[in-house]
Structure formats: C-alpha cells, structure tokens
Design an enzyme around this catalytic site. Structure first.
Site, PDB file in Angstrom:
ATOM      1  CE1 TYR A   1      -3.472   2.448   0.575  1.00  0.00           C
ATOM      2  CE2 TYR A   1      -2.264   3.278   2.348  1.00  0.00           C
ATOM      3  CZ  TYR A   1      -3.442   3.350   1.439  1.00  0.00           C
ATOM      4  OH  TYR A   1      -3.981   4.772   1.502  1.00  0.00           O
TER       5      TYR A   1
ATOM      6  CG  ASP B   1       5.855   4.085   0.651  1.00  0.00           C
ATOM      7  OD1 ASP B   1       6.079   5.210   1.551  1.00  0.00           O
ATOM      8  OD2 ASP B   1       4.588   3.930   0.363  1.00  0.00           O
TER       9      ASP B   1
ATOM     10  CE  LYS C   1       1.524   5.720   7.611  1.00  0.00           C
ATOM     11  NZ  LYS C   1       0.220   5.428   8.313  1.00  0.00           N
TER      12      LYS C   1
HETATM   13  C1  LIG Z   1       3.814   2.746   3.148  1.00  0.00           C
HETATM   14  C2  LIG Z   1       2.827   3.856   2.972  1.00  0.00           C
HETATM   15  N1  LIG Z   1       2.766   4.548   2.000  1.00  0.00           N
HETATM   16  C3  LIG Z   1       1.928   5.435   1.839  1.00  0.00           C
HETATM   17  C4  LIG Z   1       0.847   5.591   2.838  1.00  0.00           C
HETATM   18  C5  LIG Z   1      -0.024   6.785   2.555  1.00  0.00           C
HETATM   19  O1  LIG Z   1      -0.185   7.765   3.611  1.00  0.00           O
HETATM   20  P1  LIG Z   1      -1.388   8.674   4.156  1.00  0.00           P
HETATM   21  O2  LIG Z   1      -2.239   7.864   4.762  1.00  0.00           O
HETATM   22  O3  LIG Z   1      -0.417   9.616   5.020  1.00  0.00           O
HETATM   23  O4  LIG Z   1      -1.754   9.231   2.820  1.00  0.00           O
HETATM   24  C6  LIG Z   1       0.638   4.639   3.842  1.00  0.00           C
HETATM   25  C7  LIG Z   1      -0.394   5.149   4.847  1.00  0.00           C
HETATM   26  O5  LIG Z   1      -0.272   4.017   5.576  1.00  0.00           O
HETATM   27  C8  LIG Z   1       1.823   3.518   4.001  1.00  0.00           C
HETATM   28  O6  LIG Z   1       1.790   2.683   4.865  1.00  0.00           O
END
Ligand SMILES: Cc1ncc(COP(=O)(O)O)c(C=O)c1O
Length: 463
Positions: free
Chosen positions: A166, A268, A296
């Site tokens: 994700y 990511d 985060k």
């Molecule tokens: C690995 C990863 N990338 C991107 C995101 C997206 O972040 P956001 O919820 O701040 O949009 C998340 C969200 O849980 C994530 O776990």
C-alpha cells in the site's frame, strides 16, 4: 490438544473466543457506541477514514499523553497503535507542545515558506543522504509526487510496484494492494488489479506488479517493458503485510535493474522512515534510491510529508519542469512540530531506547510462543514490530495471504480489553513504540500476549 498445535486450528473455538472478547469490548465502551451511533448520521460510515472502522465498533479517543491514550469512556491504554505509525514522539511531547504553541500564537498559515522548513530539510538531507526536499501533507501526496516525477523525468509511462504493498490511495498505486488470491494471477506472472473502485482499467494497466523478494519476476518485468518503465516504487521493508524484511541482495537488485534500464527508483519510507532507524531503511540497508517519500512520524503528530531526491531528480522540481505544489505544503505549524521531532526528540538516545524496549518485547513474546507451542514468530525492527501468526517466515504478499487473520483479531481484542491499544486491521499492521514508552508499558503488552497464548492453547484442552 492445543487449539493450534501442529498447525491445526480449532476454528469454532477460535470464533467463540473472538465473540466473547467482542462482547467484553462493547461492554467496556458504551459511550463510544453512543458517539458511533450519532456519527453515522453525519460522517459517512460513521468515521473520518475507512480504516478507522473496526470490529466490533470504532474506538473514539478522548486524549493522549506520553505513551498512553484514553477513550471517551475513560478507559486507559498503552498506545502501541501510534496513530498508524505516526507517533514515534509519543503524545503531547513537551517539546512538540512548546513548539506548536509558540507557532500558533505567531500565525499558522501563510502559504509562504518559513525558516523551520529549511532546518527540517537540512536534517532530512543529513539523515537520508539526498540533497533536496519538498514538503506535502500526507504519504499519499508524497508517493503521488514520486510517480509523477518519475514519469516527468523519463517521459515513460509504466510504473513498477510490489504486489500487496500500500502506497496511499491515488490511482497509479491503488493497484494489487489487498487483493485476494484469485485476482492476483500466477505467481510468476502477477496481474495488475484495481485495489479500489473508481480507477479506470487504462490507468491500472500502466502499473506493473512484481512480488517482493523475487528477483526473477523483477528481471522479467524489466526485460519485457524496460524501455517504457519510468520507475519503480518500493517499501524497502514491506510494512502493510505485517513486517517483511527484504531478502539479502533484493534491494541491491532492485537498484541495479532500475538503473540498467534507465528508470528511477523511489523508496516509500512513509512507515519505515524515522521508525526503523534514524535514516530509515535507506541507511539501514545502505541502498540509496533516487527519491525518498516520508510522512507519518516526520510530523511529530501533525500531518506533513516530504519527498527528497538526488540533485538530478530535484532539478526537475527546481526548474519548474514538474510543478510540485500544495496550499499547505510546508505549513508552519507542521514544520514547527517536525523540527522539534527530527532535531530534538528522535535523537540517537531515542533509537537506543527503542532498541532496549523492543528487545524486551521480542524476548517476552518469543518465550510465550515457545511455552505454548504457538505457530507464530516475532518480527521487529527499531520502534516497529509484530507477531506473525505463521510458523514460517513470510517472504511476500502471497505468503501473507495464507495467514489466518482471526488470530490477529483475537490478539487485538485481548490486548485492547486489557489496556493495550494495538493498531486494528490485524495481521497487516505493526506496533509502534514511542520515545515516551516505558518498560512497564512493554510488560503490560507481554503479559497480555502471554494471556492470549494461554487462552489459545488451553481452551482446546478444556474441550
Ligand atoms: C507505506 C505507506 N505509504 C503511503 C501511505 C499513505 O500515507 P497517508 O495515509 O498519510 O496518505 C501509507 C499509509 O498508511 C503507507 O503505509
């Protein structure tokens, strides 16, 4: 006979235990239930994000302080949910409170840069070894910018992503996320499947999928589509399927194949950044991508995100070739909190603290697993960790799919009813420690895990 011995699960009994814990859960939270009822009339689905909907009901939080949170019924919890991985500084950290309070009094938004943004960017450069940064507001924005940038720079159309990962909810990466097995196609030739409604097939087809830790399929994807691949985005440690470490040499192979085909590589690190180590997984594994996405725990509890890149990549932002924009980018309030988090709170001592507490949690859980013969193991790195309810290591999303999620749900309920708030969504999520957690907090978690292990293994004996 144990409920789980030799991998045999007494399904009916597991369901009974879950039903019992769900009854306790609801009984403890009558006010949460009342707020949830009221919310359904004005909030779609009764919450503010679909991933806040939990079984048997959403938990409505009143406040957080240090390593603890309180729900609206006054129940206190050791918080290992950490706002889905955002609260490595813990709640209401005095330095964040000070920095944010001072900023509030001087104005919170101008859509013009403030100096704190420079300090934060300098610290990110130091930690990640990438010189240039921009800010956004969420992980979704950061990975969306990464995708746009990879396409803008190369002029190519395909993006490669890992099956089951994700990266946020924008079109290009909502592909093959939490699909069930029949949608995934053959393991050696995975298909791209829309992970959400509302994404046109034409866009889904532009995202190619490869399993984590599988260099052969990776090489084949590039061999077949290389000249049209703009870049690849990967979580260097997979964190939305429990925690899956990269196999030896996998990240190096990802780096190598991307470069060989003239494509770009984005890590990511929305979840791993700041939590698995001071410079995220990038520094931990010593593989440097062209682009890093952060969010985060960067924000010290406020919503912010960052995208960093090499001088060559970020030149395309600097010269306006790619317009990386946003009204709230580098918002002063978020920058004040992020500055406190990255320069004063997430220090080398903080990472030593995570190591100590993690060690105690892993040891305690492993002891209970051995004592009760649970087909489970613990995976933990830095401030993050999880119990994987499988006796064998999980290498990729398809292994992960085989895990019976009811173990995680029962574990979540039992921890919750005994004062520890783990992230909901069972087997997919991890705990997060903060700098404010204590040994007593970890003992409560380990004690509850022991109770869970005993319940799961002794209940069948009683039958
Ligand atoms: C690995 C990863 N990338 C991107 C995101 C997206 O972040 P956001 O919820 O701040 O949009 C998340 C969200 O849980 C994530 O776990």
């Amino acid at each position: 006979m144990s409920l789980v011995r030799d991998g045999v699960v007494e399904r009916a009994r597991l369901d009974e235990l879950i039903a019992e814990e769900e009854r306790v859960f609801v009984t403890r939270q009558p006010r949460s239930a009342a707020v949830a009822d009221r919310a359904r009339a004005s909030l779609a689905g009764g919450t503010t994000s679909s991933w806040q909907i939990t079984r048997p009901q959403p938990v409505w939080i009143d406040r957080g302080e240090g390593s603890h949170v309180w729900d609206v019924d006054g129940n206190e919890y050791v918080d290992l949910h950490g706002g889905y991985g955002a609260m490595a500084v813990g709640h209401a950290h005095p330095r964040v409170v000070e920095a944010v309070s001072a900023r509030v009094r001087r104005g919170t938004h101008f859509a013009q840069p403030v100096e704190d943004a420079v300090v934060v960017a300098e610290e990110l450069s130091r930690r990640w070894g990438l010189p240039l940064w921009r800010f956004g507001n969420s992980g979704t924005e950061a990975t969306m910018d990464a995708v746009h940038l990879m396409r803008a720079i190369t002029g190519r159309r395909y993006i490669v992503k890992v099956e089951g990962t994700y990266h946020g909810h924008h079109d290009s990466l909502q592909v093959s996320v939490y699909q069930l097995l029949p949608e995934l196609g053959p393991a050696e030739r995975p298909v791209s499947a829309a992970a959400s409604s509302g994404i046109p097939t034409e866009i889904v087809r532009l995202t190619l999928v490869t399993p984590f830790n599988d260099p052969e399929v990776l090489e084949r994807v590039y061999a077949e589509h290389g000249p049209e691949i703009a870049g690849m985005i990967v979580e260097p440690i997979m964190m939305n399927a429990g925690i899956i470490r990269p196999a030896d040499g996998f990240l190096e192979r990802v780096r190598d194949v991307t470069a060989r085909h003239g494509a770009l590589l984005a890590f990511d690190e929305v979840k791993t950044g700041f939590t698995v180590g001071p410079g995220g997984a990038t520094r931990l594994y010593g593989v440097t991508p062209d682009i890093v996405c952060l969010a985060k725990s960067l924000g010290g509890g406020l919503s912010t995100a960052a995208i960093g890149g090499t001088a060559q990549v970020m030149a395309h932002v600097a010269n306006g070739d790619y317009e990386q924009v946003g009204t709230f980018n580098g918002n002063p309030l978020a920058m004040a909190a992020a500055r406190a988090a990255v320069t004063e709170i997430l220090t080398p001592e903080a990472y030593a603290h995570f190591d100590r507490l993690r060690g105690a949690m892993v040891e305690g859980c492993e002891r209970a697993i051995a004592e009760h013969g649970l087909p489970a193991h613990v995976v933990a790195i830095g401030a993050k960790g999880c119990i994987v309810f499988s006796p064998t290591p999980v290498r990729n999303y398809r292994d992960f799919l085989e895990i019976d999620d009811r173990f995680s749900h029962l574990h979540w309920l039992m921890q919750h009813n005994r004062g520890v708030f783990l992230p909901p969504w069972g087997k997919a999520e991890q705990w997060l420690l903060s700098v404010q957690h204590t040994e007593e907090d970890c003992e409560r978690f380990v004690g509850n895990f022991g109770a869970f292990a005993a319940a799961v293994s002794s209940s069948a004996d009683a039958q």
